[in-house]
Motif scaffolding. Sequence first.
Motif, PDB file in Angstrom:
ATOM      1  N   VAL A   1       0.832  -1.206   0.000  1.00  0.00           N
ATOM      2  CA  VAL A   1       0.000   0.000   0.000  1.00  0.00           C
ATOM      3  C   VAL A   1       0.865   1.254   0.000  1.00  0.00           C
ATOM      4  N   LEU A   2       1.918   1.261   0.836  1.00  0.00           N
ATOM      5  CA  LEU A   2       2.780   2.440   0.920  1.00  0.00           C
ATOM      6  C   LEU A   2       3.574   2.662  -0.365  1.00  0.00           C
ATOM      7  N   LEU A   3       4.035   1.582  -0.979  1.00  0.00           N
ATOM      8  CA  LEU A   3       4.795   1.724  -2.227  1.00  0.00           C
ATOM      9  C   LEU A   3       3.897   2.210  -3.362  1.00  0.00           C
ATOM     10  N   LEU A   4       2.674   1.667  -3.433  1.00  0.00           N
ATOM     11  CA  LEU A   4       1.722   2.155  -4.436  1.00  0.00           C
ATOM     12  C   LEU A   4       1.389   3.612  -4.175  1.00  0.00           C
ATOM     13  N   GLY A   5       1.191   3.967  -2.898  1.00  0.00           N
ATOM     14  CA  GLY A   5       0.923   5.354  -2.547  1.00  0.00           C
ATOM     15  C   GLY A   5       2.067   6.274  -2.910  1.00  0.00           C
ATOM     16  N   LEU A   6       3.311   5.788  -2.748  1.00  0.00           N
ATOM     17  CA  LEU A   6       4.479   6.592  -3.110  1.00  0.00           C
ATOM     18  C   LEU A   6       4.474   6.902  -4.600  1.00  0.00           C
ATOM     19  N   LEU A   7       4.216   5.879  -5.418  1.00  0.00           N
ATOM     20  CA  LEU A   7       4.199   6.076  -6.875  1.00  0.00           C
ATOM     21  C   LEU A   7       3.086   7.042  -7.284  1.00  0.00           C
ATOM     22  N   LEU A   8       1.892   6.838  -6.732  1.00  0.00           N
ATOM     23  CA  LEU A   8       0.756   7.680  -7.105  1.00  0.00           C
ATOM     24  C   LEU A   8       0.963   9.130  -6.679  1.00  0.00           C
ATOM     25  N   ASN A   9       1.536   9.324  -5.500  1.00  0.00           N
ATOM     26  CA  ASN A   9       1.691  10.697  -5.010  1.00  0.00           C
ATOM     27  C   ASN A   9       2.877  11.411  -5.635  1.00  0.00           C
ATOM     28  N   ILE A  10       3.934  10.682  -5.960  1.00  0.00           N
ATOM     29  CA  ILE A  10       5.028  11.303  -6.709  1.00  0.00           C
ATOM     30  C   ILE A  10       4.532  11.744  -8.077  1.00  0.00           C
ATOM     31  N   PHE A  11       3.746  10.882  -8.719  1.00  0.00           N
ATOM     32  CA  PHE A  11       3.171  11.237 -10.019  1.00  0.00           C
ATOM     33  C   PHE A  11       2.231  12.434  -9.882  1.00  0.00           C
TER      34      PHE A  11
ATOM     35  N   CYS B   1     -14.416  11.072  -0.125  1.00  0.00           N
ATOM     36  CA  CYS B   1     -14.009  11.656   1.164  1.00  0.00           C
ATOM     37  C   CYS B   1     -14.608  10.876   2.334  1.00  0.00           C
ATOM     38  N   LEU B   2     -15.870  10.490   2.212  1.00  0.00           N
ATOM     39  CA  LEU B   2     -16.510   9.697   3.263  1.00  0.00           C
ATOM     40  C   LEU B   2     -15.853   8.327   3.392  1.00  0.00           C
ATOM     41  N   VAL B   3     -15.494   7.728   2.259  1.00  0.00           N
ATOM     42  CA  VAL B   3     -14.799   6.437   2.281  1.00  0.00           C
ATOM     43  C   VAL B   3     -13.458   6.577   2.990  1.00  0.00           C
ATOM     44  N   ILE B   4     -12.718   7.639   2.680  1.00  0.00           N
ATOM     45  CA  ILE B   4     -11.399   7.840   3.295  1.00  0.00           C
ATOM     46  C   ILE B   4     -11.534   8.041   4.803  1.00  0.00           C
ATOM     47  N   PHE B   5     -12.478   8.880   5.222  1.00  0.00           N
ATOM     48  CA  PHE B   5     -12.672   9.099   6.654  1.00  0.00           C
ATOM     49  C   PHE B   5     -13.133   7.818   7.353  1.00  0.00           C
ATOM     50  N   GLY B   6     -14.106   7.131   6.737  1.00  0.00           N
ATOM     51  CA  GLY B   6     -14.678   5.949   7.382  1.00  0.00           C
ATOM     52  C   GLY B   6     -13.788   4.730   7.337  1.00  0.00           C
ATOM     53  N   LEU B   7     -13.057   4.538   6.234  1.00  0.00           N
ATOM     54  CA  LEU B   7     -12.236   3.339   6.055  1.00  0.00           C
ATOM     55  C   LEU B   7     -10.812   3.520   6.573  1.00  0.00           C
ATOM     56  N   CYS B   8     -10.257   4.706   6.396  1.00  0.00           N
ATOM     57  CA  CYS B   8      -8.840   4.917   6.696  1.00  0.00           C
ATOM     58  C   CYS B   8      -8.593   5.540   8.075  1.00  0.00           C
ATOM     59  N   PHE B   9      -9.331   6.587   8.414  1.00  0.00           N
ATOM     60  CA  PHE B   9      -9.023   7.337   9.625  1.00  0.00           C
ATOM     61  C   PHE B   9      -9.803   6.879  10.849  1.00  0.00           C
TER      62      PHE B   9
ATOM     63  N   SER C   1      -3.104   3.680   5.921  1.00  0.00           N
ATOM     64  CA  SER C   1      -2.132   3.954   4.856  1.00  0.00           C
ATOM     65  C   SER C   1      -2.785   3.963   3.485  1.00  0.00           C
ATOM     66  N   ALA C   2      -3.942   3.301   3.367  1.00  0.00           N
ATOM     67  CA  ALA C   2      -4.629   3.251   2.074  1.00  0.00           C
ATOM     68  C   ALA C   2      -5.092   4.624   1.615  1.00  0.00           C
ATOM     69  N   ASN C   3      -5.164   5.600   2.519  1.00  0.00           N
ATOM     70  CA  ASN C   3      -5.574   6.937   2.106  1.00  0.00           C
ATOM     71  C   ASN C   3      -4.561   7.539   1.121  1.00  0.00           C
TER      72      ASN C   3
ATOM     73  N   CYS D   1      -3.359   6.030  -1.356  1.00  0.00           N
ATOM     74  CA  CYS D   1      -3.764   5.555  -2.679  1.00  0.00           C
ATOM     75  C   CYS D   1      -5.120   6.122  -3.108  1.00  0.00           C
ATOM     76  N   LEU D   2      -5.962   6.454  -2.140  1.00  0.00           N
ATOM     77  CA  LEU D   2      -7.308   6.938  -2.452  1.00  0.00           C
ATOM     78  C   LEU D   2      -7.358   8.442  -2.699  1.00  0.00           C
ATOM     79  N   ASP D   3      -6.458   9.195  -2.047  1.00  0.00           N
ATOM     80  CA  ASP D   3      -6.494  10.657  -2.184  1.00  0.00           C
ATOM     81  C   ASP D   3      -6.329  11.145  -3.625  1.00  0.00           C
ATOM     82  N   PRO D   4      -5.481  10.498  -4.473  1.00  0.00           N
ATOM     83  CA  PRO D   4      -5.394  10.957  -5.864  1.00  0.00           C
ATOM     84  C   PRO D   4      -6.723  10.945  -6.621  1.00  0.00           C
ATOM     85  N   LEU D   5      -7.684  10.116  -6.169  1.00  0.00           N
ATOM     86  CA  LEU D   5      -9.002  10.130  -6.802  1.00  0.00           C
ATOM     87  C   LEU D   5      -9.693  11.472  -6.575  1.00  0.00           C
ATOM     88  N   ILE D   6      -9.420  12.089  -5.424  1.00  0.00           N
ATOM     89  CA  ILE D   6     -10.013  13.405  -5.132  1.00  0.00           C
ATOM     90  C   ILE D   6      -9.542  14.429  -6.149  1.00  0.00           C
TER      91      ILE D   6
END
Length: 344
Positions: free
Chosen positions: A39-49, A245-253, A292-294, A296-301
Amino acid sequence: MTGDSSNNSILLNSMKENSSVSCPVVSQHISIAVLLCLVLLLGLLLNIFSVWVFLRRMPKWKAGTILQFHLAISDAIICPLAPFIMVYFALGGNWAFGSLMCRVKIALLTTHFYGSILFLTLISVHRYVSVVYHSQDSCLKQKDFVKRLCAGVWLFVLIKGVVCFSLLDISTVGNHTVCLSIHQGENIEVYFAMNFVLLIPGFLVPFTISLFCYIRLARSLSSINICHQKGKQIKSKSQKMVAICLVIFGLCFLPMNVVRTMIVVVKKYFSSNCDLLLQVETAYYASWVLSSANCCLDPLIYCFSSENFTKAVRSSLRKIGARIQTPQEDCAETVSRENNTVAH
């Protein structure tokens, strides 16, 4: 009298022994470490991009773009921790990187987690103001004000990170060196107090504000005229953004804050119940994966809230050979093929 005194002494000693019981450090299943690192490595790639798209493919920024960029930075700073966390779990919960790296890990986790929550909250408030009060002036639509607001958020979360950096360190439990572990009995009072200090201003207040904005935004969206293309786009874009946003708050935080509160309560008041402690500890590390999945999900926002970001992503992917078509392009291509078929 002497017998009663002796019995009381034995009882007190027994209570002291029970209260000082230290549960052994039990290795967590390796799947938790593997999932967390993936999850963190995928998040790194998505957020660097995403950061690259913001900096190189979007020359004109709006106030909302500034907030999204800072959210991407907040997500990216935790991702380099993946190898250290992987080794930590692979060694059976044994921290092999020394005191300084333990403190850095704790500071980065704190800064990322609460920075992401606060920037996500500001994005939600900005979207609410932009849609509900679209015809009115607001400081949230001014880039200079939003920049100062982002600087304030970074100052706030960095102070939290520095406090955690200074208060927490590694400990030796049995034959394990642990970092940010519930088995650090000498830190339980600090963990207990810090949990509630972080929980209220760091999660409950931002979540309440975001929920208020989502409810008001949903009511406003119901009155938007979807007969016009612009109204239809605004409604669709806002609905998708509210959903993610609701998914991120409810699932991640939410799970991380709930489980962390449970584990400090269990450790403080039921420290001798090792089975219960192990169960909530496993749930705690599982909530790490979800939180940590947030990343990967934040780029959808960014895609849902910014048409310019979506266009910049498509343009960038085309340059590296990927073909991403919009529904309009698909329709145009279909019509073209049909016309060619008729002509022949």
